[in-house]
Design an enzyme around this catalytic site. Sequence first.
Site, PDB file in Angstrom:
ATOM      1  N   GLN A  77      49.638 -56.026   3.219  1.00  0.00           N
ATOM      2  CA  GLN A  77      48.018 -56.419   4.403  1.00  0.00           C
ATOM      3  C   GLN A  77      48.499 -57.805   5.301  1.00  0.00           C
ATOM      4  O   GLN A  77      47.367 -57.568   6.387  1.00  0.00           O
ATOM      5  CB  GLN A  77      47.140 -56.906   3.176  1.00  0.00           C
ATOM      6  N   HIS A 128      48.833 -57.437   8.367  1.00  0.00           N
ATOM      7  CA  HIS A 128      47.745 -57.227   9.786  1.00  0.00           C
ATOM      8  C   HIS A 128      46.949 -58.751  10.744  1.00  0.00           C
ATOM      9  O   HIS A 128      46.934 -58.401  11.820  1.00  0.00           O
ATOM     10  CB  HIS A 128      46.572 -56.283   9.172  1.00  0.00           C
ATOM     11  N   GLU A 172      38.630 -55.595  -1.880  1.00  0.00           N
ATOM     12  CA  GLU A 172      38.967 -54.086  -0.565  1.00  0.00           C
ATOM     13  C   GLU A 172      39.778 -53.396  -1.134  1.00  0.00           C
ATOM     14  O   GLU A 172      39.324 -52.431  -1.174  1.00  0.00           O
ATOM     15  CB  GLU A 172      39.291 -55.592   1.159  1.00  0.00           C
ATOM     16  N   HIS A 173      40.638 -53.665  -1.382  1.00  0.00           N
ATOM     17  CA  HIS A 173      41.417 -53.217  -1.854  1.00  0.00           C
ATOM     18  C   HIS A 173      42.580 -53.743  -2.911  1.00  0.00           C
ATOM     19  O   HIS A 173      42.917 -54.711  -3.672  1.00  0.00           O
ATOM     20  CB  HIS A 173      43.335 -52.951  -1.201  1.00  0.00           C
ATOM     21  N   ASP A 184      45.418 -45.755   3.686  1.00  0.00           N
ATOM     22  CA  ASP A 184      45.280 -46.185   5.013  1.00  0.00           C
ATOM     23  C   ASP A 184      44.837 -45.241   6.455  1.00  0.00           C
ATOM     24  O   ASP A 184      44.480 -45.354   6.981  1.00  0.00           O
ATOM     25  CB  ASP A 184      47.002 -47.053   5.950  1.00  0.00           C
ATOM     26  N   HIS A 197      -7.271 -47.228   2.662  1.00  0.00           N
ATOM     27  CA  HIS A 197      -5.894 -46.701   1.458  1.00  0.00           C
ATOM     28  C   HIS A 197      -7.412 -46.089   0.681  1.00  0.00           C
ATOM     29  O   HIS A 197      -6.628 -45.093   0.488  1.00  0.00           O
ATOM     30  CB  HIS A 197      -5.071 -47.643   0.564  1.00  0.00           C
TER      31      HIS A 197
END
Lengths: 433, 433
Positions: B259, B262, B327-328, B361, B420
């Site tokens: 990670q 990145h 996230e992961h 991934d 209505h």
Amino acid sequence: MPQFLDASAPDFEERFTALLSAKREDSPDVDATVARIIDDVRNRGDAAVIELTSKFDRLELTPETLAFTAAEVDAAIEGVPGEERQALELAADRIRAYHERQMPQDQEWTDETGATLGWRWSAVSAAGLYVPGGLASYPSSVLMNAIPAKVAGVGRLAVAVPTPDGQVNPLVLLAARISGVDEIYRIGGAQAIAALAYGTRTIAPVDKITGPGNAFVAAAKRRVFGKVGIDMIAGPSEILVIADKDNDPDWIALDLLSQAEHDESAQSILITDDAGFGRAVAQAVDKRLETLERRAIAGASWRDFGAVITVRDLDEAAALSNRIAPEHLELCVADPVGLGAKTIHAGAIFMGQYTPEAIGDYVGGPNHVLPTARSARFSSGLSVMDFLKRTTLSRMTPEALRAIGPAAECLAKSESLEAHGLSVRARLDRLNG
Amino acid sequence: MPQFLDASAPDFEERFTALLSAKREDSPDVDATVARIIDDVRNRGDAAVIELTSKFDRLELTPETLAFTAAEVDAAIEGVPGEERQALELAADRIRAYHERQMPQDQEWTDETGATLGWRWSAVSAAGLYVPGGLASYPSSVLMNAIPAKVAGVGRLAVAVPTPDGQVNPLVLLAARISGVDEIYRIGGAQAIAALAYGTRTIAPVDKITGPGNAFVAAAKRRVFGKVGIDMIAGPSEILVIADKDNDPDWIALDLLSQAEHDESAQSILITDDAGFGRAVAQAVDKRLETLERRAIAGASWRDFGAVITVRDLDEAAALSNRIAPEHLELCVADPVGLGAKTIHAGAIFMGQYTPEAIGDYVGGPNHVLPTARSARFSSGLSVMDFLKRTTLSRMTPEALRAIGPAAECLAKSESLEAHGLSVRARLDRLNG
């Protein structure tokens, strides 16, 4: 007078495009004000919320009186007539039954490599529901937002409803009670959204905020999006009725007016394959507008944004419907199921002459929070899914990693992400050595 | 050096809260620029897109060369080595198989009143996929966005990928070809988002736009939201690894680094119940950082945002994981399924030591577009659902309307929506009279 369009006229495409792109709402730019309010609530918490409530709602609160007590709710709902209570309970039961069927399934399976894959759904832990005060304080909206949240399994559901001058609609409190709402706060506007999103000493933060509101509420929801989840930002309501001549013009007129009466910016459109029927409906609308309580609002909406479109056949009606992508679509034709299969883009479809859209607003079962402004092309009405999220699951065995690991390593290298590749390679080397 | 936290230390809560709220990304304010670009594309269409592409990508286009021709794609992908082609195809097959299982079911039933209720799913008609150019031009992201769209049944899928100085990654074109993408445009930035959302003479508008991008692309997506649907606005990547001492510290180090490599703003956190193992992993990270290609990026991320947290037991790890909502999430423990049942809020869970996150991934099957910045509390990764929308269906019979219509009328009156109520009453009167 609404617009009358004829799909076979030479200027139709131009006029229809203009109808589609008519700007019906001017949102005031309140963003700077809202940003200040949110900052204030983040910095000063309860004190800011209490000050802003005093300023905007002329109501003096303390941290202890921010929330309604159970006894206060009891007292307020005691006076609700039995008929209204039963109607709310019938609506709640039907909405609950419909939304319970929406609960998605978890899945898990083992594939041919031996890898276990799947996903799991879980509810958001805490949700906040905004309920407008005053005229637009609709108990039906409380049911439509709160019940899906509770069906999804939301543990804590907090309602924020402003009570200007201390006034509250008892039916809103009753709807909250029936829906299983856990906390009800006497706050509104951007300050309520900020308190729900960021929390104060008294109000714990939530993970998701839904519900309608004015321009300040909408701007605040946009601003806190990311910190929490939000539902859609709804525009003014719309209905498209596709009707053949075998309908009572007065029924169709009332269906068109039941959107128009919501808001001067609402839009009601009739598509028919019979020009005479279209004129008869327009006459029936005019007649009803003579006496309708909300005739000023409904009349303005019908005059400014209403339309009657004559088509050659119902296939042409379906094609135009797909370009409109209406929030509400009524199919008052001999074969509504057949026509429904061709009308792809719509928030909700009401089939046959005994299904006025108003049924869907209250007691049908499906949600009445629906995509407006042509967004039914890409989005859906509120559902249990708005209060759930999915976690994907995977588990490799040594065999599975041997089977697919080299491909992952290859792709990682091609993307110049060396550590990605090494994290696979280190394991493969051990397995192979 | 990453931070070392001990969950039993007196200052832990303070430090953990600071870690959770660390601001990892400063988005430049490009909103005014983006607004001008979008207006320009709306007003001048192709001409604006072509001028902006000349300015930003140093590439001279004409309306005829905006899109790649099939022959151009053929020529570009011809040189892709067999190993990479096969790896992409394996990944595509696995992603397709996983996402095919996500297709939701339509439902229709008749309830006790005789009313027919249900819903129908349908695909958005046209979707646009943004693919960054240059370094972050990942073919795996093309697969992860395009395949769910095609599985959902999107009829027309257009890719926009900038080709600065005419350079394009052949693997991106191959991934688009494998995924069944219909159109590929040589455009990028806010001008590409505007062209996809509003259309030009050459590029037909789409209904939904997904895919990652830089600050200009993200701001443009926010601006066109409402006109079209968008996916999430992703923040920098994150991983949380929960590992006991029975793991190879080097494997865990590589998972953390995959990670960190990145983005300098990425965040990698290890939670372990063994302080010695935590130190061993930190040492293994340092060792790998001596030689890793992207050591400058990965090292900065690990130094600024990395953390090693020691807990007393794995239940405490699960509780912290739920506050992080990663996230992961890698569960490298003896009973990952048991621990997984307690870690409710996560985008994707990877179970056991043979499931490095990098598998997910590329080739695992689940999507790698996942909720960042703690948004797994309320949102999910990309799926076929992002390319589908639901239309609710209802059809009353006369009997059903008699059964539930009066309750609708009652609630309409209580909300002062007369039309209505009348739309229901008019039908009931005919049925009863």
